[in-house]
Design a protein around this motif. Structure first.
Motif, PDB file in Angstrom:
ATOM      1  N   GLY A  17       0.831  -1.196   0.000  1.00  0.00           N
ATOM      2  CA  GLY A  17       0.000   0.000   0.000  1.00  0.00           C
ATOM      3  C   GLY A  17       0.865   1.245   0.000  1.00  0.00           C
ATOM      4  N   ALA A  18       0.208   2.377   0.071  1.00  0.00           N
ATOM      5  CA  ALA A  18       0.904   3.660  -0.056  1.00  0.00           C
ATOM      6  C   ALA A  18       1.951   3.875   1.026  1.00  0.00           C
ATOM      7  CB  ALA A  18      -0.106   4.801  -0.033  1.00  0.00           C
ATOM      8  N   GLY A  19       1.766   3.209   2.196  1.00  0.00           N
ATOM      9  CA  GLY A  19       2.745   3.385   3.268  1.00  0.00           C
ATOM     10  C   GLY A  19       4.147   2.973   2.865  1.00  0.00           C
ATOM     11  N   LEU A  20       4.252   2.005   1.944  1.00  0.00           N
ATOM     12  CA  LEU A  20       5.572   1.556   1.484  1.00  0.00           C
ATOM     13  C   LEU A  20       6.303   2.634   0.678  1.00  0.00           C
ATOM     14  CD1 LEU A  20       4.875  -2.140   0.481  1.00  0.00           C
ATOM     15  CD2 LEU A  20       6.618  -1.356   2.096  1.00  0.00           C
ATOM     16  N   THR A  21       5.575   3.639   0.221  1.00  0.00           N
ATOM     17  CA  THR A  21       6.219   4.734  -0.518  1.00  0.00           C
ATOM     18  C   THR A  21       7.226   5.462   0.357  1.00  0.00           C
ATOM     19  OG1 THR A  21       4.111   4.998  -1.684  1.00  0.00           O
ATOM     20  CG2 THR A  21       5.752   6.722  -1.994  1.00  0.00           C
ATOM     21  N   ASN A  22       7.070   5.357   1.676  1.00  0.00           N
ATOM     22  CA  ASN A  22       8.002   6.020   2.584  1.00  0.00           C
ATOM     23  C   ASN A  22       9.408   5.433   2.520  1.00  0.00           C
ATOM     24  OD1 ASN A  22       6.418   8.058   4.416  1.00  0.00           O
ATOM     25  ND2 ASN A  22       5.073   6.278   4.198  1.00  0.00           N
ATOM     26  N   GLN A  23       9.588   4.377   1.750  1.00  0.00           N
ATOM     27  CA  GLN A  23      10.935   3.851   1.563  1.00  0.00           C
ATOM     28  C   GLN A  23      11.861   4.880   0.906  1.00  0.00           C
ATOM     29  OE1 GLN A  23      10.711   0.403  -0.988  1.00  0.00           O
ATOM     30  NE2 GLN A  23       9.599   1.480  -2.595  1.00  0.00           N
ATOM     31  N   VAL A  24      11.291   5.917   0.291  1.00  0.00           N
ATOM     32  CA  VAL A  24      12.131   6.953  -0.330  1.00  0.00           C
ATOM     33  C   VAL A  24      12.970   7.685   0.712  1.00  0.00           C
ATOM     34  CG1 VAL A  24      10.568   7.297  -2.276  1.00  0.00           C
ATOM     35  CG2 VAL A  24      10.263   8.680  -0.205  1.00  0.00           C
ATOM     36  N   PHE A  25      12.588   7.607   2.000  1.00  0.00           N
ATOM     37  CA  PHE A  25      13.328   8.309   3.051  1.00  0.00           C
ATOM     38  C   PHE A  25      14.365   7.422   3.745  1.00  0.00           C
ATOM     39  CE2 PHE A  25       9.035  10.457   3.202  1.00  0.00           C
ATOM     40  CZ  PHE A  25       9.437  11.584   2.511  1.00  0.00           C
ATOM     41  N   LEU A  26      14.373   6.122   3.426  1.00  0.00           N
ATOM     42  CA  LEU A  26      15.329   5.224   4.060  1.00  0.00           C
ATOM     43  C   LEU A  26      16.756   5.534   3.615  1.00  0.00           C
ATOM     44  CD1 LEU A  26      13.547   1.758   3.739  1.00  0.00           C
ATOM     45  CD2 LEU A  26      14.069   2.954   5.887  1.00  0.00           C
TER      46      LEU A  26
ATOM     47  N   ILE B 107     -12.644  -6.027  -3.838  1.00  0.00           N
ATOM     48  CA  ILE B 107     -12.492  -7.357  -3.230  1.00  0.00           C
ATOM     49  C   ILE B 107     -11.092  -7.539  -2.642  1.00  0.00           C
ATOM     50  CG2 ILE B 107     -12.565  -9.841  -3.664  1.00  0.00           C
ATOM     51  CD1 ILE B 107     -14.595  -9.288  -5.887  1.00  0.00           C
ATOM     52  N   VAL B 108     -10.107  -7.575  -3.499  1.00  0.00           N
ATOM     53  CA  VAL B 108      -8.757  -7.919  -3.072  1.00  0.00           C
ATOM     54  C   VAL B 108      -8.145  -6.829  -2.200  1.00  0.00           C
ATOM     55  CG1 VAL B 108      -6.430  -8.475  -3.854  1.00  0.00           C
ATOM     56  CG2 VAL B 108      -8.414  -9.382  -5.084  1.00  0.00           C
ATOM     57  N   MET B 109      -8.328  -5.584  -2.600  1.00  0.00           N
ATOM     58  CA  MET B 109      -7.650  -4.487  -1.907  1.00  0.00           C
ATOM     59  C   MET B 109      -8.295  -4.126  -0.571  1.00  0.00           C
ATOM     60  SD  MET B 109      -5.193  -3.990  -3.977  1.00  0.00           S
ATOM     61  CE  MET B 109      -4.452  -2.446  -3.487  1.00  0.00           C
ATOM     62  N   THR B 110      -9.401  -4.756  -0.236  1.00  0.00           N
ATOM     63  CA  THR B 110     -10.074  -4.435   1.033  1.00  0.00           C
ATOM     64  C   THR B 110      -9.758  -5.436   2.138  1.00  0.00           C
ATOM     65  OG1 THR B 110     -12.030  -5.667   0.302  1.00  0.00           O
ATOM     66  CG2 THR B 110     -11.983  -3.300  -0.152  1.00  0.00           C
TER      67      THR B 110
END
Length: 592
Positions: free
Chosen positions: A483-492, A566-569
């Protein structure tokens, strides 16, 4: 013998007399100097005045002599005229004439004998000087003298001798640079005749658009981006960009939604901008703000912005690719303007542009530029690859993440290496979610990670970007459900580990393309954990014979909306025993 004694006596006496005289002379000099010091200032001035006056007369005479001597010589170039004292700045746009070797000429010499060509030019120069006072009052001559006159081939001599030779043509033949009379420069330069002669034609406007639809193996269409140069006028009030006098009239007109994702669902969410052509300058909207020192980039923050993944993939990464090479010397026009969004990403926007952002939705001026980019250049989602036109500078996601760290003041650029610092544990961040795809047993997962040797924190993404970016940057391992939370990998820090928990439903392609490949491009170590059917909340919502378990790809085939419903929920409850090896693998990666 007596004679010799007498002679020696006389010589000694003479020496004594001479010594006495020298002592008297030195004494007199000391007395005179002492007396001079005792003189009053008035007496001293009276004595020194004749000497000063004489020195002044000598200096004046010497100056007149040197002036007369220098005025008897002229340094001139063969086949060129005598250069005036202010000629150097009169016509900076006219190319200089070639200068021949210099010849020293003194008054009284016959110039034509020493150089026939020089003699002919000097005669023209003398005639020019005789007619200067008559010609300075004629503005049409002032315009004519800015261009060089070329007589017909073979007719040069007869033409110069012709009695009908006009004064303006004589002066044009003499020089390509005219020296206006003192005090008349502005009035002559403002005359219509003068402006008509010196004003260079404006270049034709040019437009090129990159409308490549798709990359091989990537289904999402690429948005259209147009580059315009020449006389380009941006009018936000009419939502238009006008090219004055374009080279290609018929190919200019088009309408573009300047959002860096091409999607039919976006049509009502992104403002449309029209590109127009004006056949003449008078047909184009009149400029009231000019920015000829910087280019402009026009883009939208409508669409899917507000979601952190789309903020990065649809705006910030494409904006970096489009404008970073301008080094801050660029003006942004933002359509679908949202002040909260601008404030949220202010550190990034300020670093990309040092100019104030223009609200394309409310600005009423007509802005004129030499170069305008409508839309944003983009690659794939969170990916920057080498491309000769879209990415000629060769920027990478490593460059982008470094740019972000500088924008937000993040200090760590490398993770902890196990054993490097005694007693220090690697830090793990588990991103929690409130909506869908929640990690239902987050506390148990965190406890297991601590047992394995991690310093664990759990936090929800969002809120203040700078504060959460600092939290992510302080960690060595990031764990999150797809999900969108993984986008925070740009700060690692570069080299950190990302653990993506992939939900049930054949989500491999999305997991790899949206976060796995981008992580590799950022030089992060990416690990995927694929959820089993029993770990998904879908097992409690649908029977095992449902299509979501029998053939998940059939749901993908029904389109995004079916997949989202369906899948994303689903939510996820991890099997700790099954998930444990994934955390051990992440720990091993930190040893390298």
């Amino acid at each position: 013998m007596a004679f010799l004694v007498q002679q020696q006596h006389s010589a000694g006496r003479a020496i004594a007399v001479k010594a006495a005289r020298e002592r008297k002379t030195r004494y007199s000099a000391r007395v005179a100097a002492k007396n001079m010091g005792k003189l009053e200032p008035r007496q001293l001035a009276v004595r020194l005045f004749p000497a000063c006056l004489l020195a002044l007369v000598i200096c004046v005479c010497l100056a007149k002599f040197l002036s007369a001597l220098s005025s008897q010589a002229l340094w001139i170039g063969a086949r060129s005229r005598v250069v005036s004292s202010w000629e150097g700045s009169a016509t900076a746009n006219v190319p200089p004439r070639p200068v021949a070797p210099l010849i020293m000429v003194r008054f009284g010499d016959d110039l034509s004998r020493r150089s026939p060509e020089l003699g002919a030019d000097l005669k023209s120069e003398i005639f020019k000087n005789e007619t200067d006072s008559e010609n300075k009052s004629r503005p049409e001559i002032q315009a004519a003298i800015s261009t060089e006159y070329d007589p017909p081939p073979g007719k040069e001599d007869s033409f110069r001798k012709s009695p009908q030779f006009a004064v303006a043509e004589i002066q044009a033949a003499i020089s390509t640079e005219y020296d206006p009379p003192p005090g008349k420069e502005d009035s002559i330069r403002k005359s219509p005749q003068f402006v008509a002669e010196i004003e260079a034609p404006k270049p034709k406007s040019v437009i090129t658009c990159d409308d490549k639809s798709k990359d091989e193996g990537f289904p999402y269409a690429r948005p259209i981006v147009c580059h315009m140069s020449g006389d380009v006028r941006v009018a936000p009030a009419s939502s238009s960009v006008t090219l004055a006098m374009p080279l290609q009239q018929g190919e200019v007109a088009r309408r573009i939604r300047p959002y860096a994702r091409k999607d039919d669902f976006l049509l009502p969410l992104v403002r449309e901008v029209a590109i127009r052509a004006a056949a003449s300058e008078g047909d184009a909207p009149r400029c009231n703000v000019s920015h000829h020192d910087v280019p402009a980039v026009i883009f939208s923050i409508g669409g899917y912005t507000g979601n952190f993944f789309h903020d990065m993939a649809d705006v910030l990464v494409p904006l970096y690719l489009t404008s970073f090479h301008f080094k801050g010397k660029v003006q942004f026009f933002i359509a679908n303007y949202k002040q909260w969004w601008i404030q949220k990403y202010k550190p990034v926007l300020r670093r990309l542009s040092h100019r104030d952002i223009v609200d394309f939705d409310s600005d009423s001026d007509v802005h004129c530029y030499d170069h305008v980019i409508l839309g944003l250049v983009r690659d794939r989602d969170l990916i920057l690859g080498h491309h000769p036109t879209r990415n000629p500078k060769g920027y990478s996601m490593v460059d982008f993440t470094r740019f972000l760290r500088h924008s937000y003041g993040l200090r760590r650029d490398r993770p902890l290496v196990l054993g490097e610092t005694s007693g220090k544990k690697p830090r793990m961040l588990i991103i929690s979610r409130r909506g869908t795809r929640k990690l239902l047993n987050l506390r148990q997962v965190a406890a297991m990670a601590r047992e394995l040797g991690f310093d664990v924190i759990a936090s929800e993404a969002g809120g203040n970007v700078k504060r959460f970016a600092a939290t992510v940057n302080s960690c060595d391992v990031l764990v999150a459900v797809h999900g969108a939370g993984l986008t925070n990998q740009v700060f690692l820090p570069t080299g950190a580990v990302v653990v993506q928990i992939v939900p049930w439903g054949r989500m491999e392609w999305m997991a790899t393309n949206f976060y796995g490949q981008p992580a590799a491009g950022m030089k992060l170590r990416h690990v995927e954990y694929h959820v089993a059917a029993e770990e998904s909340s879908l097992a409690r919502r649908y029977p095992r014979e449902h299509v979501v378990f029998r053939d998940p790809m059939a749901i993908h085939g029904q389109g995004w909306q079916a997949l989202a419903d369906i899948v994303m929920t689903q939510d996820v409850k991890l099997n700790l025993r099954r998930f444990r090896p994934t955390l051990l693998h992440a720990l091993d990666l930190l040893q390298d």
